[in-house]
Design an enzyme around this catalytic site. Sequence first.
Site, PDB file in Angstrom:
ATOM      1  N   ARG A  70       2.702  -2.234   6.856  1.00  9.75           N
ATOM      2  CA  ARG A  70       3.249  -3.593   6.900  1.00  9.75           C
ATOM      3  C   ARG A  70       4.760  -3.496   6.973  1.00  9.75           C
ATOM      4  NH1 ARG A  70       3.373  -5.726   2.473  1.00  9.75           N
ATOM      5  NH2 ARG A  70       2.264  -4.289   1.125  1.00  9.75           N
ATOM      6  N   TYR A 211      -0.748  -2.686  13.587  1.00 11.47           N
ATOM      7  CA  TYR A 211      -1.236  -2.039  12.370  1.00 11.47           C
ATOM      8  C   TYR A 211      -1.542  -3.015  11.233  1.00 11.47           C
ATOM      9  CZ  TYR A 211      -1.884   1.817   9.126  1.00 11.47           C
ATOM     10  OH  TYR A 211      -2.433   2.723   8.255  1.00 11.47           O
ATOM     11  N   GLY A 212      -2.648  -2.800  10.588  1.00 13.75           N
ATOM     12  CA  GLY A 212      -2.976  -3.412   9.291  1.00 13.75           C
ATOM     13  C   GLY A 212      -2.597  -4.870   9.154  1.00 13.75           C
ATOM     14  N   LYS A 220      -3.424 -10.509   5.034  1.00 10.54           N
ATOM     15  CA  LYS A 220      -2.210 -10.867   4.303  1.00 10.54           C
ATOM     16  C   LYS A 220      -1.596 -12.168   4.845  1.00 10.54           C
ATOM     17  CE  LYS A 220      -2.419  -7.067   1.896  1.00 10.54           C
ATOM     18  NZ  LYS A 220      -2.780  -7.094   0.481  1.00 10.54           N
ATOM     19  N   HIS A 240      -3.360 -12.169  -4.801  1.00 16.30           N
ATOM     20  CA  HIS A 240      -3.505 -10.766  -4.383  1.00 16.30           C
ATOM     21  C   HIS A 240      -4.266 -10.034  -5.491  1.00 16.30           C
ATOM     22  CE1 HIS A 240      -1.200  -6.882  -3.026  1.00 16.30           C
ATOM     23  NE2 HIS A 240      -2.391  -6.944  -2.490  1.00 16.30           N
ATOM     24  N   SER A 262       0.684  -2.785  -4.330  1.00 16.08           N
ATOM     25  CA  SER A 262       0.044  -1.749  -3.519  1.00 16.08           C
ATOM     26  C   SER A 262       0.224  -0.396  -4.218  1.00 16.08           C
ATOM     27  CB  SER A 262       0.695  -1.680  -2.144  1.00 16.08           C
ATOM     28  OG  SER A 262       0.802  -2.969  -1.608  1.00 16.08           O
ATOM     29  N   CYS A 264      -1.382   0.986  -6.780  1.00 16.93           N
ATOM     30  CA  CYS A 264      -1.523   1.063  -8.242  1.00 16.93           C
ATOM     31  C   CYS A 264      -2.999   1.133  -8.647  1.00 16.93           C
ATOM     32  CB  CYS A 264      -0.866  -0.122  -8.917  1.00 16.93           C
ATOM     33  SG  CYS A 264       0.928  -0.050  -8.877  1.00 16.93           S
ATOM     34  N   ASP A 287      -9.040  -6.955  -2.925  1.00 15.48           N
ATOM     35  CA  ASP A 287      -7.643  -7.239  -2.549  1.00 15.48           C
ATOM     36  C   ASP A 287      -7.227  -8.699  -2.721  1.00 15.48           C
ATOM     37  OD1 ASP A 287      -5.174  -6.163  -1.585  1.00 15.48           O
ATOM     38  OD2 ASP A 287      -5.542  -7.071   0.373  1.00 15.48           O
ATOM     39  N   ASN A 377      -0.102   6.338   4.130  1.00 11.70           N
ATOM     40  CA  ASN A 377      -0.699   4.992   4.207  1.00 11.70           C
ATOM     41  C   ASN A 377      -1.896   4.981   5.166  1.00 11.70           C
ATOM     42  OD1 ASN A 377      -0.781   2.214   3.492  1.00 11.70           O
ATOM     43  ND2 ASN A 377       0.308   1.664   5.376  1.00 11.70           N
ATOM     44  N   ARG A 379      -5.640   4.721   6.417  1.00  8.98           N
ATOM     45  CA  ARG A 379      -6.563   3.701   5.907  1.00  8.98           C
ATOM     46  C   ARG A 379      -7.991   3.919   6.367  1.00  8.98           C
ATOM     47  NH1 ARG A 379      -4.343  -0.730   2.733  1.00  8.98           N
ATOM     48  NH2 ARG A 379      -2.114  -0.285   2.704  1.00  8.98           N
ATOM     49  N   GLY A 505     -12.557   5.672 -14.591  1.00 13.56           N
ATOM     50  CA  GLY A 505     -13.686   5.079 -15.317  1.00 13.56           C
ATOM     51  C   GLY A 505     -13.388   4.818 -16.787  1.00 13.56           C
ATOM     52  N   ASN A 507     -10.861   3.485 -17.912  1.00 14.89           N
ATOM     53  CA  ASN A 507     -10.214   2.175 -18.058  1.00 14.89           C
ATOM     54  C   ASN A 507     -11.206   1.126 -18.579  1.00 14.89           C
ATOM     55  OD1 ASN A 507      -7.801   3.234 -17.185  1.00 14.89           O
ATOM     56  ND2 ASN A 507      -8.094   2.620 -15.052  1.00 14.89           N
TER      57      ASN A 507
HETATM   58  C1  OXD Z   1      -1.383  -3.951   0.480  1.00 13.27           C
HETATM   59  C2  OXD Z   1      -2.692  -3.814   1.121  1.00 13.27           C
HETATM   60  O1  OXD Z   1      -0.404  -3.402   0.965  1.00 13.27           O
HETATM   61  O2  OXD Z   1      -3.680  -4.300   0.568  1.00 13.27           O
HETATM   62  O3  OXD Z   1      -1.329  -4.625  -0.545  1.00 13.27           O
HETATM   63  O4  OXD Z   1      -2.769  -3.221   2.204  1.00 13.27           O
HETATM   64 MN    MN Z   2      -3.167  -5.588  -0.999  1.00 14.04          MN
END
Ligand code: OXD
Ligand code: MN
Length: 603
Positions: A70, A211-212, A220, A240, A262, A264, A287, A377, A379, A505, A507
Amino acid sequence: MAYEVKNARLVAWVDEIAGLCQPEAVHWCDGSREEYDRLMAQMVDSGMAEPLQQRRHSHLFRSDPSDVARVEARTYISTTSQDDAGPTNNWVAPDELKKTMLALYDGCMKGRTLYVIPFSMGPIGSPMAKIGVELTDSPYVVCNMHIMTRVGADVVAELGPDGEFVPCLHSIGAPLEPGVADVKWPCAPMEQKYISHFPEENLIWSYGSGYGGNALLGKKCFALRIASAMAHREGWMAEHMLILRLISPEGKRYHIAAAFPSACGKTNLAMIQPTLPGWRAETLGDDIAWMKIGPDGRLYAINPEAGFFGVAPGTSYGSNPVAMDTVRENVIFTNCALTDEGDIWWEGMGVPAPRHAIDWKGRDWTPDRGEPAAHPNARFTAPAQQCPSISPDWEAPQGVPIDIFVFGGRRAGMVPLVTEAFDWDHGVFLGATASSETTAANIGAVGNLRRDPFAMQPFCGYNMADYFGHWLAMGDRLGPNAPRIFYVNWFRKSPEGKWLWPGYGENSRVLKWMCARIEGKVGAERTPIGLLPRVGDLDLSGLQLAPENLVELLRVDSAMWQAEVPDIERHFSQFGDRLPPRMAAQVDQLAARLRESQPVAQA
Ligand code: OXD
Ligand code: MN
C-alpha cells in the site's frame, strides 16, 4: 454478458468510463470458477502467473519491484474542506484531484480489457452488506476480487434497477500500444500513482498500482475508508478489526473484535488455537469488521470480506497452523519465492530454506545470497471458507454480538501484557493513543514508534478527531450493552531483549481473563493506566513462565508512563479544537493518576 443489468446508473457509468479509458473490450464478470480459470490461463500464457505444481489450483505472481505495498504517501481523502479529511490524511481538493486523474485516465486502458466487477461486501442480502462495482484493467485484480469478495450475477440481481453501489475505478496505468509486448507486471511510476477517495460522493479512483489495497478496492478503500465515512454519517462502525468467537469449556460463546496495526499478528489471533484445555476458537474475519447496533441494543459485527489477504513471511505451522492449512489450494501467492519442486517458500515458514529457488524478483536465489527470497510483504489470497477454523456463522446475515474490543500494538517496553479500560471513554482513549514500533512489513524506519489510533491511521476516511467523537457517541448509544475494552501487548521484552510472553495460542490465557472479567469472576488491580490482572488472576496452568517474566509483563512503571504523556499530548494537539473535550480530559486524568502514584520528589 451472463446476466441482464437493469441498473441504469451502472450502465451509464460503465459507458462513461469506457469512453474515457478507451479499452479494447469490456467484460462483465460473473464470478464463476470458469471465469477465474480462463483469466488465470491467460495470465499463465502471458508469463504473469506461474501455476504451482505442489498446490492444487494455485498460482504465484511477482509484482514489479516498485509495486509491493500500500502506498500511504499517494493515498488521498478528497473532501471539499481539508479540515474534513483532517491532519492524518493526505488531501487535495476534489476538483483539482479529478482534473489530474482524468488526464491520467484518458486512454489509459488502450490495448487492454476493462473488467466490470459487481461485488458485495458482506453476505449478499445481509442488511449490513453493501454493493460496489470495480472497473479495472487488471485480470489479476479480477481473480483476487473473486476470492476476497462475492462477485457476480447475484450481486447484480440484488442491485436491481435502482440500488445503490459504490463506484470503484481502477487502472494499472499502463496502456498497451499495438505491437508492443506487455511486461509481466504493468504499472505506473510512483509519482503517477493515486489512491483517491471522495467520501462526499462515495467514490473511489485508483490509478497506477496493481498491488493489494491499492487495487483490490473492496478492501481498504471501500470497506474501511469510504465505509468509515458512511458509518460516521449513518451511525454504525467500519473498523480495522479481526472477529473471533471464543468458546469456554462450558460452551459459553464470547465474541471479540480486535484492532492491531499491520504486522502485529492480527491474522494469527483471528486463527488462534487456544492452548487452554477445553477452550475453542472460531474465526469470523481477520481484517475488517462492520458493526451496527441490533434490535436488542447490542453491537453486531459482520466480516465484509470473503477471503484472507495475509502476509506470508513469518507464517508457519508453529506460528499459525490454521493459516498454513488454509493456503494448501485455491490460492494466489504474490511475491513469494518459488522452489525447484514448484512450491512456494518464504522466510519464517518453519521449513529449511531451499538450496535453490527463484526469488520474488524472478532471479536465481541461494541461501547465501544475503537477501530474503520472498518480499517481507509477500501475500497469500485465500478463500475464507477453506479456513479450518472458520465459524459456521461467518456468513450469518445479522452478524455476531461483540462482547470485547481489544486494541494493541508492538511495544518492546513499558506497555503491559493486558490492561482493561476503566470505562468506555477510557477505552476510547486507549484506542486513540494506540502505538506500535514499526517493522519491515509496514511504514517507516524499523523500530520507530508510530501512533496508530484504532489501527485506523491509514484507513480513516474522515477527520480522525471526529472519528474519536463517533466512538464516544456510539458508546453513549450502547450504554450498558457496550463491549468492554482491553489493550494488549504480546511483544514486551526483557532488558536483555528476550520476549517475555510466548504469544500465539498462549494468548488464549489473556483472552480467558477478559471473559472472566465480563462475568465478574476474576479480580483486577487498579493502576494509573487501567485495570491489570494481579499475579494469580491469569490462568497459567501448564505454562512454563518464569515468575520474574510475569512480574515484568504486568509491571507499570509510572515514571516511564509520565515521560510518555507529552508524546500523547503532541499526538492529540494535531487535531486542535476538533479533538473531543472528553479525549483531552482523559490525558489530564492519566497525568493526574500518574502524579498521585509517584512519591513526591524531595525538594
Ligand atoms: C494491512 C493489510 O496493511 O491488511 O493492514 O494488508
Ligand atoms: Mn489490515
